[in-house]
Design an enzyme around this catalytic site. Structure first.
Site, PDB file in Angstrom:
ATOM      1  N   GLU A   1      34.916  28.151  22.781  1.00 54.80           N
ATOM      2  CA  GLU A   1      35.471  27.950  21.531  1.00 54.80           C
ATOM      3  C   GLU A   1      34.239  27.324  20.807  1.00 54.80           C
ATOM      4  O   GLU A   1      34.320  27.571  19.616  1.00 54.80           O
ATOM      5  CB  GLU A   1      36.306  26.782  21.979  1.00 54.80           C
TER       6      GLU A   1
ATOM      7  N   ASP B   1      33.397  29.083  17.396  1.00 54.14           N
ATOM      8  CA  ASP B   1      33.861  28.531  15.979  1.00 54.14           C
ATOM      9  C   ASP B   1      32.637  28.762  15.161  1.00 54.14           C
ATOM     10  O   ASP B   1      32.682  29.164  13.960  1.00 54.14           O
ATOM     11  CB  ASP B   1      33.665  26.937  16.330  1.00 54.14           C
TER      12      ASP B   1
ATOM     13  N   ASP C   1      42.306  27.144  19.359  1.00 58.20           N
ATOM     14  CA  ASP C   1      41.065  27.193  20.132  1.00 58.20           C
ATOM     15  C   ASP C   1      40.912  28.432  20.951  1.00 58.20           C
ATOM     16  O   ASP C   1      39.847  28.917  20.813  1.00 58.20           O
ATOM     17  CB  ASP C   1      41.313  26.146  21.271  1.00 58.20           C
TER      18      ASP C   1
ATOM     19  N   GLU D   1      38.968  31.021  18.493  1.00 59.90           N
ATOM     20  CA  GLU D   1      37.805  30.788  18.373  1.00 59.90           C
ATOM     21  C   GLU D   1      37.168  31.107  19.685  1.00 59.90           C
ATOM     22  O   GLU D   1      36.066  31.669  19.629  1.00 59.90           O
ATOM     23  CB  GLU D   1      37.799  29.131  18.303  1.00 59.90           C
TER      24      GLU D   1
END
Lengths: 234, 234
Positions: free
Chosen positions: A47, A51, A120, A123
């Protein structure tokens, strides 16, 4: 279990070289905690990476899509796209919630539908796809599944008309109106050109796939003109 | 003016396909404001993009370099690298300050050495290189010019030993000490393996290019063990 992720890969049209990366992206910490005997990582590190992948690709998309927008506006739009509600919408659209591997407690308390968890997972999936197939593949994935959605998110553009209205009132330079200069293109790819009029004089123009979008862009262009204290186009 | 950017390209060993992108990265808004007649963009939009490029590549570097570190630590380290003082250091190391195109007022007030301006130029350069040559080229650039520096930035790791000391005191489980288990590798690529000892029992190990780095990593590993309430290795 393999069958489940095979199904997911078929659904999104991508075959992972390393299916474990894909599984990891869908593995919540609560699941790993219940399977301590097995070698398994949860999705938290992916994650972290995903991101940043998403942030770059959305930045590039906005940079190229809006060649005239100043940095501040690009930053605002990026924040509106890379935010939990958007990521949840993307994850849900792709049915990612069905594939999440959750611990029992988390499952019972409704974790599968928890927004932060779904964001989450989205990502982490970005991170897994990046590691497995590189940036271009993630870009293609976004082009196919996510960007068409973003383009329609008028909320991104929704406050330019209001902002301009406030600006015109503050400076006492009204009245403010909009006119459509042109409608063009085939029916399935219609484009509108709108122009802002202030006190009868023409200001910024904007192009959009709907009248509203064109007006928002015209309002945005006008805000830039006014705040840079330049003269109206004529 | 072309000669100046030719020199810069020779210095960094990169030839831009579109030299205007490179120039744009070094063009401060104050310069553009003084050359309104010329078609010219300043570096603000490139900075928006470059920030995201840098964030991704540093994230990937940390993700791969520290396969055991949890997300929170990776995030902390990334923030320590992608921060103004680091970016200023990178920009200065590469003599970027010499190439910035500034307006007269900004120049007279010492803008050329202003940290925020140099950090912005470094990010804008990342954005320009990404647009001109793609992610792999930016990665190579960082590998060559920036990452060796980061690896030596002990400030990144500096607080693990202190953190562990505090943890041990809080939990009353001392005394805390370190031992070097191994020194290995050729002289130019020496590696040390350090281990944390608490109350005479062995805890986390760490590998580093200096004893201090190895101890910092050992402290870090131990913090993870203690805070996850797992048993010490033996």
């Amino acid at each position: 279990m393999a069958g489940k992720f095979e199904m997911l890969m078929r659904g999104i049209g991508i075959t992972f070289n390393n299916v474990n990366l894909l599984k990891q992206a869908f593995t919540h910490a609560s699941y790993r905690n219940e399977h301590r005997g097995e070698a398994m990582q949860d999705n938290e590190r992916l994650e972290f990476l995903g991101d940043a992948v998403l942030e770059l690709l959305i930045s590039e998309y906005l940079y190229k899509r809006y060649p005239q927008l100043p940095e501040g506006e690009l930053t605002r739009m990026r924040a509106a796209i890379v935010c939990e509600p958007s990521l949840v919408r993307f994850a849900t659209k792709l049915s990612f919630d069905k594939y999440v591997r959750l611990g029992r407690g988390e499952e019972l308390s409704g974790g599968r539908k928890r927004p932060a968890l779904l964001a989450d997972v989205f990502e982490a999936f970005m991170g897994a796809l990046y590691l497995d197939q590189g940036l271009e593949s993630v870009k293609e994935f976004l082009d196919t599944h996510i960007l068409p959605d973003i383009d329609n998110v008028h909320v991104l553009l929704a406050d330019y008309k209001t902002m301009l209205q406030e600006l015109v009132q503050r400076d006492g330079i009204g009245p403010l109106s909009y006119r459509i200069l042109e409608e063009r293109g085939p029916a399935h790819h219609r484009e509108f050109v709108a122009q802002v009029m202030i006190d009868g004089k023409p200001y910024g123009e904007g192009i959009g796939r709907s009248k509203k979008e064109a007006e928002q862009r015209a309002a945005q262009a006008t805000i830039t003109m006014l705040t840079q204290k330049e003269n109206p186009t004529s």
